[in-house]
Design an enzyme around this catalytic site. Structure first.
Site, PDB file in Angstrom:
ATOM      1  CG  ASN A  84      31.903  -0.428   1.375  1.00 44.70           C
ATOM      2  OD1 ASN A  84      31.606   0.740   1.550  1.00 44.70           O
ATOM      3  ND2 ASN A  84      32.911  -0.802   0.604  1.00 44.70           N
ATOM      4  CE1 TYR A 146      28.468  -9.667  -0.245  1.00 46.31           C
ATOM      5  CE2 TYR A 146      28.091 -12.014  -0.578  1.00 46.31           C
ATOM      6  CZ  TYR A 146      27.599 -10.725  -0.467  1.00 46.31           C
ATOM      7  OH  TYR A 146      26.259 -10.513  -0.581  1.00 46.31           O
ATOM      8  CE  LYS A 150      26.245  -9.183   2.677  1.00 46.14           C
ATOM      9  NZ  LYS A 150      25.358  -8.018   2.946  1.00 46.14           N
TER      10      LYS A 150
END
Lengths: 247, 247
Positions: A84, A146, A150
């Site tokens: 994602n 996560y 990024k």
């Protein structure tokens, strides 16, 4: 001048902060995996960010992309952020280049640098009498996968800027809460971003001229360990909120 | 002291340079997607780097992992580097932590910073009278999606070091050729890495003590725009070759 803006991940919290104040400022096209539950300020595309064809279609005629879509959970598992966040962001950049988009605003995160908050530095770095300051020129130190995703998105932006001349700004968003800063949470107060400042900052990302930038997205908090100088200088960001006013 | 070393991507060129000189120096376990065509200096595991179970099995009892596996083509398409290089590297780090491995040596690449070679800087930066120098503290500027994948691997290493205490060194490998440096190719001469220096550098990565490092892997060329100071200081790298000796 009003711009034609595609907002991915429009149904999330950052999208909420942006649309709550900028709905009438630009022409919006909104994209989210989840269909909207109420009236929207623009055409709404229901599609997954990894759906190459849908993303390409949504780019048509767009000047600026604000790319928020992705798994927003700091504790998200690798498979999800790989698909994602990393793959999804590459899909967005590739489609943006092909569609002739001018600017991509990428929602990065404080988690890309979360591991600078070591046991030795905390909680002192969350306080006004500590002068530790990150300014966006440091190499990433993600505190979770996560955050790795990024940081990878920021590097993708670097490549698409260098290779195709796309303007790219990465906003390392702090702790976005509505109304008032997090209570009894020093870290959250130091990286607070008010809804009002959030909307203003993304409006500046839509309107300003830049090449490739990494900025921190926080309010003008007395307590801060992220510099907002670059956001001020390059984007014309003028935050009006400060977590210290809510003590 | 001899170490037990798992070498992924063992059948590639870097693996060839390493095993050609270090076969008797350590206890090797070799992993590659392609089965070997001749005799090998250790147990050989035929497995894809994204095969989580096989990678985990191959880690058993290992002190050090040298992770070379991945799509090595600078022009490799996104889907391949996403799977083989980014996801494959996460598989290796995760398995290394779970197996109690001490060090992971990650084969990064000059392509992670290839876009520093702008039209304005080249070819001057490839020459001895130019003082442009990258030292590994700069933010990545990949020249292709392969380079993006290598920068992402470095950031994964940062995370696994910070979170789990794994020692990680990223070697941004230059232009590895056997025998002599690239002919009539200034860029290649500036970033030449001889087979002999390559083997020595990886031997130092196996033996030295470090936390998290990014070093450039090139010989001691008169012409260079990558600093080898960090490799010298932290790893004890003492290169013996210089592309200028082959003019």
């Amino acid at each position: 001048m009003a711009q034609s803006v595609l907002l991915t991940g429009a149904a999330g919290r950052v999208g909420d902060a942006i649309l709550g104040r900028l709905a009438d400022e630009h022409e919006w096209r909104l994209l989210d995996r989840d269909p909207p539950t109420d009236e929207q300020p623009g055409e709404f595309v229901v599609a997954d960010i990894t759906d190459d064809e849908a993303v390409r279609e949504a780019m048509d005629g767009v000047d600026v992309v604000i790319h928020l879509a992705g798994d927003p959970r700091p504790e998200a598992p690798w498979d999800s952020v790989l698909t994602n966040n990393i793959d999804g962001t590459q899909t967005v950049f590739e489609a943006a280049v092909d569609a002739g988009v001018e600017k991509v605003v990428f929602a990065s995160s404080n988690h890309a640098v979360g591991a600078f908050e070591t046991d030795e530095r905390t909680p002192e770095m969350y306080r006004t009498d500590d002068d530790y300051l990150l300014d966006g020129t440091e190499l990433p130190r993600p505190g979770n996968l996560y955050g790795v995703s990024k940081a990878a998105g920021e590097t993708l932006g670097r490549y698409y800027h260098d290779e195709y001349g796309l303007s790219v700004v990465n906003v390392r968003i702090g702790n976005l809460t509505e109304g008032h800063p997090p209570i009894d949470y020093e870290r959250g107060q130091a990286m607070w971003l008010s809804y009002r400042d959030c909307a203003h900052l993304f409006d500046r990302c839509i309107r300003a001229d830049y090449g490739y930038e990494i900025v921190y997205g926080i309010s003008d908090n007395d307590r801060k360990y992220y510099s907002i100088d670059r956001a001020r200088d390059v984007l014309g960001y003028e935050p009006r909120d400060n977590s210290a006013d809510h003590d």
